[in-house]
Design a protein around this motif. Structure first.
Motif, PDB file in Angstrom:
ATOM      1  N   PRO A   1       1.267 -10.791  -3.513  1.00 47.44           N
ATOM      2  CA  PRO A   1       1.564 -11.627  -2.340  1.00 47.44           C
ATOM      3  C   PRO A   1       1.217 -10.938  -1.020  1.00 47.44           C
ATOM      4  O   PRO A   1       0.972 -11.617  -0.012  1.00 47.44           O
ATOM      5  CB  PRO A   1       3.074 -11.869  -2.456  1.00 47.44           C
ATOM      6  N   ALA A   2       1.197  -9.588  -1.024  1.00 51.46           N
ATOM      7  CA  ALA A   2       0.877  -8.893   0.213  1.00 51.46           C
ATOM      8  C   ALA A   2      -0.583  -9.076   0.614  1.00 51.46           C
ATOM      9  O   ALA A   2      -0.940  -8.843   1.773  1.00 51.46           O
ATOM     10  CB  ALA A   2       1.179  -7.396   0.053  1.00 51.46           C
ATOM     11  N   MET A   3      -1.435  -9.482  -0.305  1.00 51.70           N
ATOM     12  CA  MET A   3      -2.842  -9.732   0.008  1.00 51.70           C
ATOM     13  C   MET A   3      -2.980 -11.170   0.492  1.00 51.70           C
ATOM     14  O   MET A   3      -2.632 -12.112  -0.237  1.00 51.70           O
ATOM     15  CB  MET A   3      -3.723  -9.504  -1.222  1.00 51.70           C
ATOM     16  N   PRO A   4      -3.482 -11.401   1.702  1.00 51.51           N
ATOM     17  CA  PRO A   4      -3.643 -12.773   2.197  1.00 51.51           C
ATOM     18  C   PRO A   4      -4.496 -13.616   1.262  1.00 51.51           C
ATOM     19  O   PRO A   4      -5.370 -13.101   0.552  1.00 51.51           O
ATOM     20  CB  PRO A   4      -4.323 -12.574   3.556  1.00 51.51           C
TER      21      PRO A   4
ATOM     22  N   GLN B   1      -0.538  -0.989   0.217  1.00 50.12           N
ATOM     23  CA  GLN B   1      -0.932  -2.334   0.601  1.00 50.12           C
ATOM     24  C   GLN B   1      -0.452  -3.369  -0.402  1.00 50.12           C
ATOM     25  O   GLN B   1      -0.205  -4.520  -0.051  1.00 50.12           O
ATOM     26  CB  GLN B   1      -2.463  -2.416   0.728  1.00 50.12           C
ATOM     27  N   SER B   2      -0.321  -2.972  -1.677  1.00 48.25           N
ATOM     28  CA  SER B   2       0.112  -3.931  -2.694  1.00 48.25           C
ATOM     29  C   SER B   2       1.615  -4.153  -2.672  1.00 48.25           C
ATOM     30  O   SER B   2       2.116  -5.034  -3.374  1.00 48.25           O
ATOM     31  CB  SER B   2      -0.315  -3.441  -4.089  1.00 48.25           C
ATOM     32  N   GLY B   3       2.338  -3.354  -1.910  1.00 53.70           N
ATOM     33  CA  GLY B   3       3.785  -3.526  -1.824  1.00 53.70           C
ATOM     34  C   GLY B   3       4.549  -2.779  -2.893  1.00 53.70           C
ATOM     35  O   GLY B   3       5.735  -3.030  -3.086  1.00 53.70           O
TER      36      GLY B   3
ATOM     37  N   TRP C   1       0.624   3.001 -11.038  1.00 50.63           N
ATOM     38  CA  TRP C   1       0.229   2.316 -12.272  1.00 50.63           C
ATOM     39  C   TRP C   1       0.134   0.805 -12.076  1.00 50.63           C
ATOM     40  O   TRP C   1      -0.465   0.109 -12.898  1.00 50.63           O
ATOM     41  CB  TRP C   1       1.200   2.645 -13.395  1.00 50.63           C
ATOM     42  N   TRP C   2       0.745   0.308 -10.988  1.00 50.64           N
ATOM     43  CA  TRP C   2       0.587  -1.110 -10.707  1.00 50.64           C
ATOM     44  C   TRP C   2      -0.881  -1.468 -10.446  1.00 50.64           C
ATOM     45  O   TRP C   2      -1.329  -2.581 -10.745  1.00 50.64           O
ATOM     46  CB  TRP C   2       1.447  -1.513  -9.510  1.00 50.64           C
ATOM     47  N   LEU C   3      -1.626  -0.518  -9.874  1.00 46.59           N
ATOM     48  CA  LEU C   3      -3.050  -0.775  -9.627  1.00 46.59           C
ATOM     49  C   LEU C   3      -3.796  -1.017 -10.938  1.00 46.59           C
ATOM     50  O   LEU C   3      -4.629  -1.919 -11.043  1.00 46.59           O
ATOM     51  CB  LEU C   3      -3.675   0.408  -8.886  1.00 46.59           C
ATOM     52  N   ALA C   4      -3.518  -0.176 -11.949  1.00 47.05           N
ATOM     53  CA  ALA C   4      -4.158  -0.357 -13.252  1.00 47.05           C
ATOM     54  C   ALA C   4      -3.766  -1.699 -13.865  1.00 47.05           C
ATOM     55  O   ALA C   4      -4.601  -2.385 -14.472  1.00 47.05           O
ATOM     56  CB  ALA C   4      -3.776   0.793 -14.178  1.00 47.05           C
TER      57      ALA C   4
ATOM     58  N   LEU D   1      -7.490  -2.021  -0.919  1.00 47.98           N
ATOM     59  CA  LEU D   1      -7.021  -2.561  -2.199  1.00 47.98           C
ATOM     60  C   LEU D   1      -8.097  -3.425  -2.845  1.00 47.98           C
ATOM     61  O   LEU D   1      -8.340  -3.338  -4.054  1.00 47.98           O
ATOM     62  CB  LEU D   1      -5.739  -3.365  -1.983  1.00 47.98           C
ATOM     63  N   ALA D   2      -8.756  -4.271  -2.043  1.00 49.80           N
ATOM     64  CA  ALA D   2      -9.807  -5.137  -2.583  1.00 49.80           C
ATOM     65  C   ALA D   2     -10.979  -4.314  -3.122  1.00 49.80           C
ATOM     66  O   ALA D   2     -11.518  -4.603  -4.202  1.00 49.80           O
ATOM     67  CB  ALA D   2     -10.296  -6.103  -1.507  1.00 49.80           C
ATOM     68  N   VAL D   3     -11.372  -3.275  -2.377  1.00 47.45           N
ATOM     69  CA  VAL D   3     -12.475  -2.422  -2.823  1.00 47.45           C
ATOM     70  C   VAL D   3     -12.117  -1.706  -4.127  1.00 47.45           C
ATOM     71  O   VAL D   3     -12.924  -1.642  -5.066  1.00 47.45           O
ATOM     72  CB  VAL D   3     -12.846  -1.407  -1.723  1.00 47.45           C
ATOM     73  N   PHE D   4     -10.902  -1.187  -4.197  1.00 44.68           N
ATOM     74  CA  PHE D   4     -10.488  -0.480  -5.409  1.00 44.68           C
ATOM     75  C   PHE D   4     -10.440  -1.429  -6.609  1.00 44.68           C
ATOM     76  O   PHE D   4     -10.912  -1.093  -7.699  1.00 44.68           O
ATOM     77  CB  PHE D   4      -9.119   0.160  -5.197  1.00 44.68           C
TER      78      PHE D   4
END
Length: 543
Positions: free
Chosen positions: A108-111, A305-307, A312-315, A394-397
């Protein structure tokens, strides 16, 4: 100097990756090995190559897309145009909508506009990645041609969706009418410019060759420059340079069917283009690996940025997006198949239901690659008011992670999924080759007899001509033992010269018949290309 050393190390990594794949005790996917070597190079230099998207698009995409368009079988491209366009247009839009909502729901943190931009840039498959993966997998030829055609055409759709999603994030507004008109201009103008550049350059080259002459390497150099010219002209006119490069390659395949190029030129040009393809393909994946250290360093900011606090949430996000893309692709392919079978039943024609493993393979074959990485790097750094662009790191990753996971899933999953699968026989290629060889042999014999009659009018060595013609017509039988009949060395050399002339005439007649069959679509251009290369190599030997 350091940049030159970096380029040399990248090319050495491409060479080393080929050997590593062959000597490894277990099967290693070539793209993943190249990505790993790229990461090692970046670690050795303490930083990776700064990826400028505009330079990347210009240096890598035009020649590779041009070559793919040149070599893709056109009969399959036009035969399966409905399926290819459905994947290149409909599936991309379907993926942008479905993945966009999924990403915004998970993060949700990402528009929403940024989520749809990320979905748009990961929606198109990468032609280089698809070719690298499918080259080592026993996949049906028709499915392979559909995947290649899709990957060549879906970039424009994905990039248009990405451009308007970014504009919506920056300005806060979106116009469907403007997006539709922009897409039409990008696609139609790009295709038209690609066709036009190839035809104009080929016509100019032919005229200059006839009236002025040319260096032996000029046609090869011109073929290397055509994709860059088409791409730059299209980009200058705000059209799709990607589609222009593809269209230029497809048009080049038709120009090739005129048979005006010399045999030696075709042989040398094929060798040059194979080297270019190997170097650029490998360098793209090595370059992708060199971006990984910087991407990992930006992971900390991406977590914030993801909140969340746990990295590990990124994975989890990357895996969920990758699986979501595969699921959306599977749904689209399954619905399209059901629709095609339903239409076939209504027409009264029996439809063949493919094995479920082929459907799943089609979903896994949706590999993302360097186009996605270069596209996501074009996200602006700042908003118009000077604030940082929201969730850019975050989008690039996530885009980079999706590329790696899709490559890994396809490299590992496709060979195991298709192992032991009995594929339907495809006798069309064999029938086409038999037809071409039969007609070419008839034309070759007629050409030999014609040359023989012409030569006999001007010479008294009728016996030598008859013997040479008999040997050539017998399809390269063992030479008759001339020494046993008391022929002199001079006579043998003269007989060889006569035989060489007859062989060249026969090969020229064979090649013209093969080109003619391809022009009238009685054989595929894939079959014609293989036979013409065989004839060219033989003619180069005799010349």
């Amino acid at each position: 100097m350091e940049s030159v050393e970096m380029v040399l190390f990248m090319l050495l990594a491409v060479v080393a990756s080929g050997y590593l794949v062959r000597v490894a005790p277990f099967s290693l996917p070539l793209p993943l090995v190249q990505i790993a070597l790229g990461a090692l190079i970046a670690g050795g230099f303490n930083h990776g190559v700064t990826l400028d998207p505009e330079i990347f698009f210009l240096l890598f995409l035009p020649p590779l897309l041009f070559l793919d368009g040149w070599r893709i079988p056109k009969d399959g491209l036009f035969r399966d145009r409905t399926a290819i366009l459905a994947l290149a247009l409909g599936l991309v839009v379907f993926t942008v909508v479905g993945a966009g909502f999924l990403i915004h729901w998970m993060i949700p943190a990402m528009p929403a506009a940024v989520a749809f931009a990320l979905a748009a840039i990961v929606s198109p498959t990468d032609p280089v990645a698809v070719s690298s993966i499918t080259a080592r997998v026993p996949i049906p030829k028709r499915l392979l041609h559909i995947l290649e055609g899709e990957s060549l055409l879906n970039d424009a759709t994905g990039l248009v969706c990405f451009r308007f999603a970014v504009a919506a994030a920056v300005t806060g507004s979106f116009s469907l009418a403007s997006a539709s008109l922009t897409f039409l201009w990008l696609a139609l103008a790009g295709l038209g410019l690609g066709v036009g550049v190839t035809l104009v350059v080929s016509s100019a080259q032919r005229w200059l060759s006839q009236h002025v002459g040319e260096e032996s390497g000029s046609p090869i150099l011109i073929s290397l420059l055509i994709p860059f010219g088409a791409y730059l002209l299209a980009e200058q006119l705000r059209a799709s340079g990607i589609l222009a490069a593809v269209a230029a390659g497809v048009t080049m395949s038709y120009v090739e069917l005129t048979g005006r190029a010399l045999a030696t030129t075709r042989v040398q040009r094929a060798a040059v283009w194979n080297t270019v393809q190997l170097a650029l393909n490998g360098t793209m994946f090595v370059l992708l690996g060199e971006q990984l250290p910087d991407m990992l360093r930006g992971a900390v900011a991406s977590v914030r940025q993801s909140g969340h606090l746990n990295p590990w949430w990124l994975a989890a996000y990357a895996l969920a997006i990758t699986l979501g893309l595969a699921l959306l692709r599977f749904i689209w392919v399954w619905v399209s198949l059901r629709r095609a079978l339903f239409k076939a039943r209504r027409r009264g024609t029996p439809g063949t239901r493919p094995h479920w493993r082929l459907l799943l393979a089609t979903s896994l074959a949706g590999v993302r690659g360097a186009i996605t990485l270069a596209g996501v790097m074009t996200l602006p750094l700042l908003m118009p008011d000077g604030t940082p662009f929201p969730a850019r790191d975050l989008a690039v990753f996530l885009a980079t992670a999706v590329i790696l996971l899709s490559l890994l899933m396809a490299s590992v999953g496709l060979p195991r999924l298709l192992k032991g699968l009995v594929l339907p026989e495809e006798p069309t290629a064999s029938r086409e080759e038999d037809l071409a060889r039969h007609d070419a042999a008839i034309a070759a014999i007629a050409a030999i007899e014609k040359v023989q009659r012409a030569e006999l009018r001007e010479t008294f060595d009728a016996d030598l001509h008859t013997q040479a013609a008999a040997r050539v017509i017998a399809l390269y039988q063992r030479r008759l033992d001339g020494g046993a009949t008391g022929e002199s060395a001079g006579q043998l050399r003269k007989a060889e010269q006569i035989e060489r002339t007859l062989r060249v005439a026969a090969l020229q007649a064979e090649r013209e018949v093969v080109f003619n069959l391809a022009r009238h679509r009685r054989i595929s251009d894939e079959t014609s290309r293989r036979l013409v290369r065989e004839i060219d190599l033989m003619e180069a030997r005799y010349r």
